[in-house]
Design a protein around this motif. Structure first.
Motif, PDB file in Angstrom:
ATOM      1  N   HIS A   1      18.774  -6.359  30.372  1.00 11.08           N
ATOM      2  CA  HIS A   1      19.405  -6.887  29.153  1.00 11.08           C
ATOM      3  C   HIS A   1      18.293  -7.341  28.190  1.00 11.08           C
ATOM      4  N   PRO A   2      17.582  -6.400  27.572  1.00 17.64           N
ATOM      5  CA  PRO A   2      16.415  -6.771  26.755  1.00 17.64           C
ATOM      6  C   PRO A   2      16.803  -7.452  25.444  1.00 17.64           C
ATOM      7  N   LEU A   3      15.911  -8.303  24.988  1.00 19.72           N
ATOM      8  CA  LEU A   3      16.040  -8.907  23.662  1.00 19.72           C
ATOM      9  C   LEU A   3      15.774  -7.861  22.585  1.00 19.72           C
ATOM     10  N   PRO A   4      16.234  -8.093  21.342  1.00 15.84           N
ATOM     11  CA  PRO A   4      16.063  -7.091  20.283  1.00 15.84           C
ATOM     12  C   PRO A   4      14.598  -6.805  19.973  1.00 15.84           C
ATOM     13  N   GLU A   5      14.354  -5.624  19.446  1.00 17.66           N
ATOM     14  CA  GLU A   5      13.000  -5.236  19.054  1.00 17.66           C
ATOM     15  C   GLU A   5      12.584  -5.972  17.788  1.00 17.66           C
ATOM     16  N   GLN A   6      11.350  -6.416  17.761  1.00 16.10           N
ATOM     17  CA  GLN A   6      10.772  -7.089  16.592  1.00 16.10           C
ATOM     18  C   GLN A   6       9.926  -6.092  15.814  1.00 16.10           C
ATOM     19  N   GLN A   7      10.077  -6.082  14.485  1.00 17.19           N
ATOM     20  CA  GLN A   7       9.280  -5.228  13.610  1.00 17.19           C
ATOM     21  C   GLN A   7       8.203  -6.079  12.936  1.00 17.19           C
ATOM     22  N   ILE A   8       6.963  -5.631  13.034  1.00 22.64           N
ATOM     23  CA  ILE A   8       5.840  -6.363  12.444  1.00 22.64           C
ATOM     24  C   ILE A   8       5.241  -5.505  11.328  1.00 22.64           C
ATOM     25  N   ASN A   9       5.093  -6.111  10.142  1.00 24.48           N
ATOM     26  CA  ASN A   9       4.572  -5.387   8.980  1.00 24.48           C
ATOM     27  C   ASN A   9       3.445  -6.166   8.311  1.00 24.48           C
ATOM     28  N   LEU A  10       2.511  -5.435   7.747  1.00 27.02           N
ATOM     29  CA  LEU A  10       1.550  -6.005   6.812  1.00 27.02           C
ATOM     30  C   LEU A  10       2.110  -5.809   5.412  1.00 27.02           C
ATOM     31  N   ILE A  11       2.181  -6.876   4.626  1.00 24.42           N
ATOM     32  CA  ILE A  11       2.687  -6.740   3.265  1.00 24.42           C
ATOM     33  C   ILE A  11       1.657  -7.283   2.279  1.00 24.42           C
ATOM     34  N   TYR A  12       1.645  -6.676   1.097  1.00 24.18           N
ATOM     35  CA  TYR A  12       0.727  -7.100   0.053  1.00 24.18           C
ATOM     36  C   TYR A  12       1.311  -6.715  -1.292  1.00 24.18           C
ATOM     37  N   PRO A  13       0.917  -7.399  -2.376  1.00 23.99           N
ATOM     38  CA  PRO A  13       1.488  -7.111  -3.695  1.00 23.99           C
ATOM     39  C   PRO A  13       1.246  -5.669  -4.112  1.00 23.99           C
ATOM     40  N   ARG A  14       2.195  -5.115  -4.834  1.00 25.96           N
ATOM     41  CA  ARG A  14       2.119  -3.723  -5.266  1.00 25.96           C
ATOM     42  C   ARG A  14       1.199  -3.594  -6.479  1.00 25.96           C
ATOM     43  N   HIS A  15      -0.084  -3.925  -6.274  1.00 26.20           N
ATOM     44  CA  HIS A  15      -1.063  -3.763  -7.349  1.00 26.20           C
ATOM     45  C   HIS A  15      -1.437  -2.292  -7.488  1.00 26.20           C
ATOM     46  N   ARG A  16      -1.794  -1.911  -8.706  1.00 24.80           N
ATOM     47  CA  ARG A  16      -2.264  -0.537  -8.894  1.00 24.80           C
ATOM     48  C   ARG A  16      -3.627  -0.346  -8.236  1.00 24.80           C
ATOM     49  N   HIS A  17      -4.464  -1.374  -8.279  1.00 28.68           N
ATOM     50  CA  HIS A  17      -5.817  -1.265  -7.709  1.00 28.68           C
ATOM     51  C   HIS A  17      -6.096  -2.468  -6.813  1.00 28.68           C
ATOM     52  N   PRO A  18      -5.650  -2.440  -5.545  1.00 25.24           N
ATOM     53  CA  PRO A  18      -6.021  -3.528  -4.641  1.00 25.24           C
ATOM     54  C   PRO A  18      -7.532  -3.573  -4.473  1.00 25.24           C
ATOM     55  N   SER A  19      -8.061  -4.754  -4.224  1.00 23.72           N
ATOM     56  CA  SER A  19      -9.512  -4.910  -4.144  1.00 23.72           C
ATOM     57  C   SER A  19     -10.072  -4.119  -2.965  1.00 23.72           C
ATOM     58  N   SER A  20     -11.378  -3.880  -3.034  1.00 18.74           N
ATOM     59  CA  SER A  20     -12.044  -3.174  -1.938  1.00 18.74           C
ATOM     60  C   SER A  20     -11.940  -3.961  -0.646  1.00 18.74           C
ATOM     61  N   ILE A  21     -11.951  -5.300  -0.742  1.00 20.84           N
ATOM     62  CA  ILE A  21     -11.849  -6.131   0.455  1.00 20.84           C
ATOM     63  C   ILE A  21     -10.488  -5.953   1.105  1.00 20.84           C
ATOM     64  N   VAL A  22      -9.431  -5.955   0.294  1.00 21.97           N
ATOM     65  CA  VAL A  22      -8.074  -5.773   0.836  1.00 21.97           C
ATOM     66  C   VAL A  22      -7.935  -4.381   1.450  1.00 21.97           C
ATOM     67  N   ARG A  23      -8.414  -3.349   0.751  1.00 24.42           N
ATOM     68  CA  ARG A  23      -8.320  -1.987   1.287  1.00 24.42           C
ATOM     69  C   ARG A  23      -9.084  -1.865   2.603  1.00 24.42           C
ATOM     70  N   THR A  24     -10.259  -2.482   2.678  1.00 22.26           N
ATOM     71  CA  THR A  24     -11.063  -2.421   3.902  1.00 22.26           C
ATOM     72  C   THR A  24     -10.351  -3.129   5.048  1.00 22.26           C
ATOM     73  N   TYR A  25      -9.731  -4.267   4.753  1.00 24.73           N
ATOM     74  CA  TYR A  25      -8.993  -5.009   5.787  1.00 24.73           C
ATOM     75  C   TYR A  25      -7.824  -4.185   6.309  1.00 24.73           C
ATOM     76  N   LEU A  26      -7.068  -3.559   5.419  1.00 27.64           N
ATOM     77  CA  LEU A  26      -5.924  -2.753   5.843  1.00 27.64           C
ATOM     78  C   LEU A  26      -6.370  -1.576   6.712  1.00 27.64           C
ATOM     79  N   GLU A  27      -7.466  -0.933   6.322  1.00 30.97           N
ATOM     80  CA  GLU A  27      -7.984   0.188   7.114  1.00 30.97           C
ATOM     81  C   GLU A  27      -8.475  -0.290   8.482  1.00 30.97           C
ATOM     82  N   PHE A  28      -9.107  -1.452   8.514  1.00 28.58           N
ATOM     83  CA  PHE A  28      -9.595  -1.992   9.787  1.00 28.58           C
ATOM     84  C   PHE A  28      -8.421  -2.318  10.713  1.00 28.58           C
ATOM     85  N   CYS A  29      -7.363  -2.904  10.150  1.00 30.38           N
ATOM     86  CA  CYS A  29      -6.174  -3.213  10.955  1.00 30.38           C
ATOM     87  C   CYS A  29      -5.619  -1.954  11.596  1.00 30.38           C
ATOM     88  N   GLN A  30      -5.565  -0.884  10.808  1.00 33.11           N
ATOM     89  CA  GLN A  30      -5.036   0.374  11.327  1.00 33.11           C
ATOM     90  C   GLN A  30      -5.877   0.878  12.497  1.00 33.11           C
TER      91      GLN A  30
END
Length: 299
Positions: A254-283
């Protein structure tokens, strides 16, 4: 005043002619001439005296160049500073994480070992932060994401696990069905004292016999290890205790429901290089996170 036209005017003065300025800026000569004339009409003064030998500043043009030249030079220096900072990945990264999400602590440590000049600030809370208002670059969030102004990257799915200590099970018996939890002391996660505790166990919703509620899974785990309660834990907080048999998984059929985990960030046209690098590292780090969240419980 049109900034681009003023920048073109400064370039003409610096190189001494319209044709040389057009070549330097990479634009057609007729376009440059038209923009300078439009600037003169806007200011209602003549800025340049044109001749076969080139251009010469008028008195008004000299005054404009003295002020505009300094301003444009400062803007170009600021632009170069930002570009250089992004290229060298120096700066601050502001993150929001759920409380007790331990696997992400290891990810952040590995990220900073790779990029030692990035200062990371972590705001840990169970509430849903407003990324813009709270000044957060990227948030790790549990649950569905419905926000048009945000980009969501799904990174992980897992289920919490119902656990109890062998000591408690010896006293109260091993529950065979979800409804048996109504007679065993239980503890559950809640963000407020009046929040009801309900567990969806394989489609059966039960209200257990709650003797403790808390918004801290570490506290719940401690009480379960002490033999006081049955509780539900994220798999990464239960894994070591289950391997050591200090906690036993309950009702695996009788398992508990599945949890969905997401990374979210503002829909900027040009996210900073630091943010892009962090997202790629997480992946790239996700396989280790998934491994930390895997507990195979046989039914």
């Amino acid at each position: 005043m049109d900034f681009n036209a003023a920048r073109m005017f400064v370039a003409v003065v610096q190189v001494g002619s319209l044709s040389a300025a057009a070549e330097r800026l990479g634009i057609p000569l007729p376009t440059l001439s038209r923009r300078i004339r439009e600037l003169e009409r806007q200011l209602k003064v003549q800025l340049l005296e044109r001749s076969a030998r080139g251009t010469k500043l008028t008195e008004a043009g000299t005054r404009l160049y003295e002020h505009a030249g300094r301003g444009i030079e400062a803007l170009l220096e600021a632009e170069q500073a930002v570009v250089s900072e992004q290229a060298s990945l120096k700066g601050r990264l502001r993150l929001s994480l759920p409380q007790s999400f331990e696997p992400w602590w290891d990810l952040l440590a590995a990220f900073q070992r790779r990029y030692p000049d990035i200062q990371v600030h972590v705001y840990s809370t169970e509430r849903r932060v407003d990324l813009i208002e709270d000044g957060i670059d990227v948030a790790l969030r549990v649950g569905a994401i419905v926000h048009e102004a945000m980009v969501a990257r799904h990174v992980l799915s897992y289920r919490h696990i119902l656990v109890a200590s062998p000591k408690l099970l010896e006293q109260a018996g091993v529950p065979a069905q979800p409804k048996a939890l109504q007679r065993i002391p239980c503890a559950g996660w809640a963000s407020a004292a009046d929040m009801p505790i309900r567990w969806n166990l394989g489609g059966q919703v039960v209200e257990p016999k709650v003797v403790l509620s808390a918004n801290d899974y570490h506290h719940l785990r401690r009480r379960a290890l002490a033999g006081d309660v049955v509780t539900e834990l994220p798999p990464f907080l239960a894994a070591d205790s289950i391997r050591e048999k200090r906690l036993l998984p309950l009702l695996p059929q009788h398992p508990l429901p599945e949890q969905q985990i997401n990374l979210i960030y503002p829909r900027h046209r040009h996210p900073s290089s630091i943010v892009r690098t962090y997202l790629e590292f997480c992946q790239s780090y996700l396989p280790q996170i998934r491994q930390a969240c895997e507990i195979r419980v046989s039914a």
